[in-house]
Design a protein around this motif. Structure first.
Motif, PDB file in Angstrom:
ATOM      1  N   LEU A 243      -1.902  -3.717   1.570  1.00  0.00           N
ATOM      2  CA  LEU A 243      -0.700  -2.926   1.524  1.00  0.00           C
ATOM      3  C   LEU A 243      -0.210  -2.971   3.079  1.00  0.00           C
ATOM      4  O   LEU A 243       0.964  -3.298   3.448  1.00  0.00           O
ATOM      5  CB  LEU A 243      -0.888  -1.651   1.322  1.00  0.00           C
ATOM      6  CG  LEU A 243      -0.923  -1.107  -0.224  1.00  0.00           C
ATOM      7  CD1 LEU A 243      -1.260   0.375  -0.569  1.00  0.00           C
ATOM      8  CD2 LEU A 243       0.013  -1.790  -1.107  1.00  0.00           C
TER       9      LEU A 243
ATOM     10  N   LEU B 149      -0.569  -3.108  -5.920  1.00  0.00           N
ATOM     11  CA  LEU B 149       0.922  -3.151  -5.785  1.00  0.00           C
ATOM     12  C   LEU B 149       1.719  -2.217  -6.712  1.00  0.00           C
ATOM     13  O   LEU B 149       2.570  -1.470  -6.132  1.00  0.00           O
ATOM     14  CB  LEU B 149       1.407  -4.438  -5.867  1.00  0.00           C
ATOM     15  CG  LEU B 149       0.690  -5.435  -4.725  1.00  0.00           C
ATOM     16  CD1 LEU B 149       1.230  -6.867  -4.790  1.00  0.00           C
ATOM     17  CD2 LEU B 149       1.166  -4.920  -3.117  1.00  0.00           C
TER      18      LEU B 149
ATOM     19  N   ILE C 244       1.225  -6.456   3.935  1.00  0.00           N
ATOM     20  CA  ILE C 244       2.433  -6.908   3.361  1.00  0.00           C
ATOM     21  C   ILE C 244       3.374  -6.063   4.000  1.00  0.00           C
ATOM     22  O   ILE C 244       4.554  -6.580   4.331  1.00  0.00           O
ATOM     23  CB  ILE C 244       2.559  -6.305   1.977  1.00  0.00           C
ATOM     24  CG1 ILE C 244       1.683  -7.298   1.017  1.00  0.00           C
ATOM     25  CG2 ILE C 244       3.957  -6.112   1.239  1.00  0.00           C
ATOM     26  CD1 ILE C 244       1.542  -6.705  -0.388  1.00  0.00           C
TER      27      ILE C 244
ATOM     28  N   SER D 115       1.463   1.319  -6.074  1.00  0.00           N
ATOM     29  CA  SER D 115       2.289   1.767  -4.819  1.00  0.00           C
ATOM     30  C   SER D 115       3.619   1.528  -4.829  1.00  0.00           C
ATOM     31  O   SER D 115       4.588   1.452  -3.958  1.00  0.00           O
ATOM     32  CB  SER D 115       1.683   0.729  -3.489  1.00  0.00           C
ATOM     33  OG  SER D 115       0.203   1.361  -3.299  1.00  0.00           O
TER      34      SER D 115
ATOM     35  N   THR E 297      -5.001  -6.911  -6.981  1.00  0.00           N
ATOM     36  CA  THR E 297      -4.041  -6.843  -5.959  1.00  0.00           C
ATOM     37  C   THR E 297      -2.717  -6.142  -6.709  1.00  0.00           C
ATOM     38  O   THR E 297      -1.992  -5.467  -6.226  1.00  0.00           O
ATOM     39  CB  THR E 297      -3.834  -8.146  -5.465  1.00  0.00           C
ATOM     40  OG1 THR E 297      -5.053  -8.494  -4.581  1.00  0.00           O
ATOM     41  CG2 THR E 297      -2.821  -8.310  -4.462  1.00  0.00           C
TER      42      THR E 297
ATOM     43  N   PHE F 147       5.559  -1.034  -5.966  1.00  0.00           N
ATOM     44  CA  PHE F 147       6.029  -2.464  -5.775  1.00  0.00           C
ATOM     45  C   PHE F 147       6.376  -3.001  -7.284  1.00  0.00           C
ATOM     46  O   PHE F 147       5.252  -2.729  -8.058  1.00  0.00           O
ATOM     47  CB  PHE F 147       4.882  -3.418  -5.132  1.00  0.00           C
ATOM     48  CG  PHE F 147       4.998  -3.049  -3.451  1.00  0.00           C
ATOM     49  CD1 PHE F 147       5.841  -3.818  -2.600  1.00  0.00           C
ATOM     50  CD2 PHE F 147       4.045  -2.380  -3.023  1.00  0.00           C
ATOM     51  CE1 PHE F 147       5.772  -3.612  -1.214  1.00  0.00           C
ATOM     52  CE2 PHE F 147       4.082  -2.039  -1.712  1.00  0.00           C
ATOM     53  CZ  PHE F 147       4.930  -2.719  -0.844  1.00  0.00           C
TER      54      PHE F 147
END
Length: 345
Positions: A243, A269, A246, A272, A265, A274
Motif C-alpha cells: 500500500l 488492495l 502504491i 483497502s 496482493t 482499491f
C-alpha cells in the motif's frame, strides 16, 4: 498421473519384481486380492497381470495362480527405472507427471516418485543400484550437494527441473522465466502503464525463477527508457509495504512473483478499497487453479508443466541410451489474459 488403472497396477508390480520385493518363484496376489488392494474391478486386475505375463515377468497357471519368473538380461533392459524426486509430500506435480510418465512409457520405463527426504536416507550407490536415471525438482539448490556431486562424478544421468545447480554439469529443463518477466512488463506497457512495480514474497531467499522473472521485467523497462522500477529488496510483500509503494510511487501496475503473491496482493488492495483492475492492474505467474477462480480472474504467465515433464523424460532416456549429456532446455511460457489487467485511463 493419467495412466490407465491397469497400467498403474502393472507398473507397481513391476517395480516390486525388479526390486525383488517379489522374488523368483513367489506367487503374486490373486485377481480378487489385487482388486481389493487397489480398489479396482477384477477385470482391471486381470489385465494388469496379463501385461506382466506378456512381458515374460510372470507365468500364470489356471487353478494355481500367478508366479514370478526368473529375471534375465532382456528383462533388465526392458525394465528401466527412473527416480523422480519432488520437494515434499503434499505438493502437486500432476502436470509434470502427465508429461513425464507417457514419455518414459514409450521405452517401457517405470517411474518411482518420492520426496527429497530420499536423498537424506540413501546414498549415491543406492540410487545407482536401483535406478537408471534421476529427475530432480529441487526446492533449494543448496540442498543435498554432497550426494548430487557424487552422482555427477560417477556420470549418473540426472536431469533437473525448474532450477539449475551450477558446477555439477546436470542439464536443466526450466520455463523461460526471464521472457515471462519481459512478457508481463510489456503487457502492462501496452496498456499504457508506466509506473510498474515488481512484488515478491517476504522470503529472504529468492529462487532462480523469481530472479529471472524480475530481470526480465527490469530489462523491458530499461529498453523503454522508463527509469522507475522496484528492486527485490524494496518490493517484499507485506500489506503495509504494498500500500505504501502504491501511494508513494503512484504505481498503476503490479507484476507479482507468483499467483499466490498476486492473489494475496489483490485481496489487500480490495480490502483497502482499491478496484482491480480499474485502479491497479495485476499480473501473476504459474496459472494455478485459483487464478481463474478469483474475483476478478487473474491475468498470469502460464508455464507448460506437461511439456517440461515430457522433455525431461526424453532427455533422460536419450542420456541413458547414448551416454551423452544433453544440454539445458528453456520451455516457452504463455501470457493468459484475464480480468485483472486493463488499459490505463
Amino acid at each position: 498421473m493419467s495412466l490407465p488403472l491397469y497400467q498403474q497396477i502393472s507398473d507397481d508390480l513391476k517395480q516390486k519384481i525388479v526390486t525383488k520385493t517379489f522374488k523368483s518363484g513367489d506367487q503374486l496376489p490373486t485377481e480378487k486380492e489385487l482388486s481389493e488392494t487397489y480398489s479396482v474391478s477384477r477385470i482391471t486386475a486381470k489385465r494388469a497381470l496379463t501385461e506382466l505375463e506378456q512381458l515374460g515377468l510372470v507365468s500364470r497357471t489356471r487353478g494355481k495362480g500367478t508366479f514370478v519368473q526368473e529375471l534375465n538380461k532382456n528383462h533388465t533392459k526392458l525394465l528401466k527405472r527412473v527416480l523422480f524426486i519432488i520437494p515434499f509430500e503434499g505438493m502437486s506435480f500432476g502436470d509434470f507427471t502427465q508429461g513425464l510418465v507417457p514419455a518414459l512409457k514409450v521405452e517401457n520405463t517405470t517411474v518411482f516418485i518420492t520426496y527429497e527426504s530420499y536423498l537424506k536416507e540413501n546414498t549415491a550407490d543406492d540410487i545407482k543400484e536401483n535406478f537408471d536415471g534421476l529427475i530432480y525438482y529441487p526446492m533449494y539448490t543448496e540442498d543435498y550437494l554432497d550426494i548430487l556431486l557424487e552422482l555427477s562424478l560417477q556420470n549418473f544421468p540426472v536431469v533437473l527441473l525448474d532450477k539449475q545447480i551450477y558446477d555439477l554439469g546436470f542439464p536443466c529443463v526450466s520455463s523461460d522465466n526471464f521472457n515471462g518477466g519481459e512478457q508481463a512488463a510489456q503487457a502492462l506497457l501496452n496498456l499504457g502503464h508506466k509506473r510498474i512495480a515488481f512484488v515478491a514474497s517476504n522470503d529472504t531467499h529468492h529462487p532462480q525463477t523469481t530472479r529471472n522473472r524480475y530481470l526480465g521485467y527490469v530489462k523491458v523497462l530499461k529498453e523503454q527508457g522508463i527509469k522507475f522500477h522496484t528492486t527485490l529488496d524494496d518490493s517484499l510483500y507485506t500489506e503495509s509495504s504494498v500500500l505504501e509503494l502504491i501511494h508513494n510511487e503512484k504505481v498503476t501496475g503490479l507484476i507479482c512473483e507468483n499467483d499466490l503473491v498476486a492473489l494475496q496482493t489483490m485481496k489487500t488492495l480490495q480490502d483497502s478499497h482499491f478496484s482491480v483492475p480499474n485502479d491497479i492492474s495485476i499480473i501473476g505467474f504459474d496459472d494455478i487453479q485459483a487464478a481463474s477462480l478469483s474475483n476478478p480472474p487473474l491475468t498470469t504467465i502460464a508455464q507448460d508443466f506437461i511439456g517440461m515433464g515430457r522433455i525431461a523424460g526424453e532427455l533422460l532416456l536419450d542420456w541413458i541410451k547414448s551416454g551423452q549429456t544433453p544440454k539445458d532446455v528453456k520451455v516457452p511460457i504463455n501470457l493468459i489474459k484475464r480480468k485483472t489487467t486493463e488499459e490505463l485511463k
